[in-house]
Design a protein around this motif. Sequence first.
Motif, mmCIF file in Angstrom:
data_model
loop_
_atom_site.group_PDB
_atom_site.id
_atom_site.type_symbol
_atom_site.label_atom_id
_atom_site.label_comp_id
_atom_site.label_asym_id
_atom_site.label_seq_id
_atom_site.Cartn_x
_atom_site.Cartn_y
_atom_site.Cartn_z
ATOM 1 N N ASN A 1 -4.244 10.001 2.233
ATOM 2 C CA ASN A 1 -4.678 11.360 2.548
ATOM 3 C C ASN A 1 -3.548 12.063 3.274
ATOM 4 O O ASN A 1 -2.566 11.426 3.690
ATOM 5 C CB ASN A 1 -5.990 11.366 3.351
ATOM 6 C CG ASN A 1 -5.810 10.779 4.731
ATOM 7 O OD1 ASN A 1 -5.054 11.313 5.546
ATOM 8 N ND2 ASN A 1 -6.466 9.666 4.995
ATOM 9 N N LYS A 2 -3.682 13.371 3.456
ATOM 10 C CA LYS A 2 -2.587 14.144 4.047
ATOM 11 C C LYS A 2 -2.284 13.717 5.479
ATOM 12 O O LYS A 2 -1.206 13.988 6.003
ATOM 13 C CB LYS A 2 -2.927 15.640 4.022
ATOM 14 C CG LYS A 2 -2.906 16.233 2.628
ATOM 15 C CD LYS A 2 -3.245 17.717 2.686
ATOM 16 C CE LYS A 2 -3.794 18.188 1.354
ATOM 17 N NZ LYS A 2 -5.010 18.985 1.478
ATOM 18 N N GLY A 3 -3.255 13.056 6.103
ATOM 19 C CA GLY A 3 -3.038 12.556 7.457
ATOM 20 C C GLY A 3 -1.878 11.572 7.529
ATOM 21 O O GLY A 3 -1.189 11.494 8.545
ATOM 22 N N ASN A 4 -1.669 10.811 6.437
ATOM 23 C CA ASN A 4 -0.544 9.882 6.419
ATOM 24 C C ASN A 4 0.766 10.632 6.674
ATOM 25 O O ASN A 4 1.679 10.105 7.298
ATOM 26 C CB ASN A 4 -0.448 9.158 5.067
ATOM 27 C CG ASN A 4 -1.661 8.313 4.743
ATOM 28 O OD1 ASN A 4 -2.139 8.292 3.631
ATOM 29 N ND2 ASN A 4 -2.193 7.622 5.737
ATOM 30 N N ILE A 5 0.817 11.873 6.171
ATOM 31 C CA ILE A 5 2.036 12.684 6.330
ATOM 32 C C ILE A 5 2.042 13.380 7.700
ATOM 33 O O ILE A 5 2.939 13.165 8.511
ATOM 34 C CB ILE A 5 2.142 13.728 5.206
ATOM 35 C CG1 ILE A 5 2.275 13.002 3.851
ATOM 36 C CG2 ILE A 5 3.341 14.653 5.442
ATOM 37 C CD1 ILE A 5 2.126 13.890 2.644
ATOM 38 N N PHE A 6 1.020 14.219 7.959
ATOM 39 C CA PHE A 6 0.997 14.999 9.213
ATOM 40 C C PHE A 6 0.917 14.080 10.431
ATOM 41 O O PHE A 6 1.661 14.240 11.400
ATOM 42 C CB PHE A 6 -0.167 15.982 9.210
ATOM 43 C CG PHE A 6 -0.125 16.964 8.070
ATOM 44 C CD1 PHE A 6 1.062 17.581 7.709
ATOM 45 C CD2 PHE A 6 -1.270 17.263 7.348
ATOM 46 C CE1 PHE A 6 1.116 18.487 6.652
ATOM 47 C CE2 PHE A 6 -1.236 18.171 6.292
ATOM 48 C CZ PHE A 6 -0.036 18.773 5.940
ATOM 49 N N GLY A 7 -0.005 13.139 10.373
ATOM 50 C CA GLY A 7 -0.157 12.205 11.493
ATOM 51 C C GLY A 7 1.083 11.341 11.647
ATOM 52 O O GLY A 7 1.522 11.055 12.764
ATOM 53 N N GLY A 8 1.648 10.949 10.500
ATOM 54 C CA GLY A 8 2.858 10.120 10.531
ATOM 55 C C GLY A 8 4.003 10.834 11.218
ATOM 56 O O GLY A 8 4.713 10.259 12.049
ATOM 57 N N LEU A 9 4.173 12.120 10.896
ATOM 58 C CA LEU A 9 5.242 12.908 11.528
ATOM 59 C C LEU A 9 5.001 13.033 13.035
ATOM 60 O O LEU A 9 5.922 12.897 13.841
ATOM 61 C CB LEU A 9 5.327 14.297 10.895
ATOM 62 C CG LEU A 9 5.914 14.347 9.476
ATOM 63 C CD1 LEU A 9 5.729 15.731 8.873
ATOM 64 C CD2 LEU A 9 7.396 13.976 9.487
ATOM 65 N N GLN B 1 0.832 -1.201 0.000
ATOM 66 C CA GLN B 1 0.000 0.000 0.000
ATOM 67 C C GLN B 1 0.872 1.258 0.000
ATOM 68 O O GLN B 1 1.672 1.456 0.920
ATOM 69 C CB GLN B 1 -0.897 0.003 1.240
ATOM 70 C CG GLN B 1 -1.895 -1.138 1.266
ATOM 71 C CD GLN B 1 -2.906 -1.034 0.139
ATOM 72 O OE1 GLN B 1 -3.630 -0.055 0.029
ATOM 73 N NE2 GLN B 1 -2.942 -2.033 -0.722
ATOM 74 N N PHE B 2 0.696 2.085 -1.018
ATOM 75 C CA PHE B 2 1.495 3.316 -1.112
ATOM 76 C C PHE B 2 1.310 4.235 0.102
ATOM 77 O O PHE B 2 2.297 4.750 0.645
ATOM 78 C CB PHE B 2 1.175 4.047 -2.421
ATOM 79 C CG PHE B 2 1.870 5.367 -2.542
ATOM 80 C CD1 PHE B 2 3.237 5.426 -2.777
ATOM 81 C CD2 PHE B 2 1.165 6.562 -2.400
ATOM 82 C CE1 PHE B 2 3.892 6.643 -2.877
ATOM 83 C CE2 PHE B 2 1.800 7.774 -2.498
ATOM 84 C CZ PHE B 2 3.168 7.821 -2.738
ATOM 85 N N PRO B 3 0.059 4.461 0.571
ATOM 86 C CA PRO B 3 -0.108 5.331 1.752
ATOM 87 C C PRO B 3 0.699 4.837 2.955
ATOM 88 O O PRO B 3 1.195 5.634 3.745
ATOM 89 C CB PRO B 3 -1.611 5.245 2.047
ATOM 90 C CG PRO B 3 -2.229 4.860 0.764
ATOM 91 C CD PRO B 3 -1.238 3.981 0.066
ATOM 92 N N SER B 4 0.856 3.531 3.074
ATOM 93 C CA SER B 4 1.600 2.979 4.195
ATOM 94 C C SER B 4 3.095 3.273 4.066
ATOM 95 O O SER B 4 3.780 3.499 5.064
ATOM 96 C CB SER B 4 1.380 1.473 4.292
ATOM 97 O OG SER B 4 0.033 1.210 4.588
ATOM 98 N N LEU B 5 3.578 3.272 2.831
ATOM 99 C CA LEU B 5 4.986 3.616 2.597
ATOM 100 C C LEU B 5 5.230 5.071 2.990
ATOM 101 O O LEU B 5 6.201 5.397 3.685
ATOM 102 C CB LEU B 5 5.346 3.390 1.122
ATOM 103 C CG LEU B 5 6.783 3.710 0.729
ATOM 104 C CD1 LEU B 5 7.759 2.784 1.454
ATOM 105 C CD2 LEU B 5 6.976 3.586 -0.774
ATOM 106 N N VAL B 6 4.305 5.947 2.571
ATOM 107 C CA VAL B 6 4.412 7.369 2.927
ATOM 108 C C VAL B 6 4.386 7.521 4.446
ATOM 109 O O VAL B 6 5.233 8.201 5.032
ATOM 110 C CB VAL B 6 3.254 8.178 2.300
ATOM 111 C CG1 VAL B 6 3.266 9.618 2.804
ATOM 112 C CG2 VAL B 6 3.335 8.141 0.784
ATOM 113 N N ALA B 7 3.417 6.866 5.083
ATOM 114 C CA ALA B 7 3.278 6.994 6.536
ATOM 115 C C ALA B 7 4.529 6.486 7.245
ATOM 116 O O ALA B 7 5.043 7.132 8.161
ATOM 117 C CB ALA B 7 2.044 6.222 7.016
ATOM 118 N N THR B 8 5.050 5.340 6.794
ATOM 119 C CA THR B 8 6.240 4.767 7.445
ATOM 120 C C THR B 8 7.432 5.711 7.315
ATOM 121 O O THR B 8 8.189 5.905 8.273
ATOM 122 C CB THR B 8 6.564 3.389 6.832
ATOM 123 O OG1 THR B 8 5.403 2.558 6.948
ATOM 124 C CG2 THR B 8 7.722 2.730 7.560
ATOM 125 N N CYS B 9 7.600 6.307 6.139
ATOM 126 C CA CYS B 9 8.693 7.273 5.952
ATOM 127 C C CYS B 9 8.505 8.458 6.905
ATOM 128 O O CYS B 9 9.479 8.965 7.477
ATOM 129 C CB CYS B 9 8.744 7.767 4.508
ATOM 130 S SG CYS B 9 9.264 6.496 3.358
#
Lengths: 186, 136
Positions: free
Chosen positions: B78-86, A158-166
């Motif tokens: 969604n942008k949450g993957n970025i903001f929430g991830g950080l 899943q691409f979103p998961s790759l983004v989130a993990t990074c």
Amino acid sequence: MNFLTQPWPWYVAGPLIGLMVPFLLLMGNKAFGISSSLRHICAACIPTKAKFFQYDWKAESWNLVFALGMVIGGLIAGYFLRDPNPIQLSESAIESMNALGIKDYSGLIPSEIFSFSSLLTLKGFILIVVGGFLVGFGTRYAGGCTSGHAIMGMSNLQFPSLVATCCFFAGGLLMTWVILPFIMKL
Amino acid sequence: MKNLKFLFLGTLFGFILIKAEVISWFRIQEMFRFQSFHMYGIICSAIVVGMISVFLIKKFNVKTFSGEEIKIAPKEFNKGNIFGGLMFGLGWAMTGACPGPLYALIGSGLLIVAVILISAVFGTYVYGVFRDKLPH
């Protein structure tokens, strides 16, 4: 018996963690993920009108039972079968953490930061309470944690998961290298 | 008691997390400082095993033990993957724990970690309340 009290090397522990993915799928069509349990706890325990918590959390109760199991697993491995030796950290890591003011390496986590007496200090409050808040807020905002995104999501390409993990790593690096040294001086 | 098997699996997972030492603040620091291969070895080998498993399940159309078709919901970007991830990344390096290790650490007898967990539940609650106002 040694195998049960000693820590496991990465090539034993890692694949076993990965096997949680097919186990959960085969046993009940469940996607591996832990942070959702925090949402279920809110839905079950906090009276609120927020739409995000208006759903049938009981249908997801397996996740809470799984979390309860983790507490039991922690009790067995970390209390009854506790490895009496300190964690075998690399020398460079110990050197870096010495520089942060950490002296006690005997436990699983540093007692200088994570104790009830430290909770009343600014440093302890930030790391325990603010840190915990960021874990809960961030994982839900990101749609998953290390298990849901880094392991389950990546396993399913899943691409979103790759983004989130990074982003998990970017946030962790920023904290470790830039912000944490300041917090530790408080 | 159809949930009993998940209690067992969770127990196994909590056990593994402690034995793997991934629940340790020290190990997380070591990882973010690139001072040991341990955490990277664990995360990468777990992903490889998970990936092969999902691939095989899809390829051979494996069913669950009760005969259901296996379905994995895709993750929507969604942008949450970025903001929430950080945000989670910051918290991960502060507490040295993701949600899973919090449960295992409490079990090991470290009651102070329950404060982190309560704070994390509160964080999730605040996210839920302000969800509509956040960029997604």
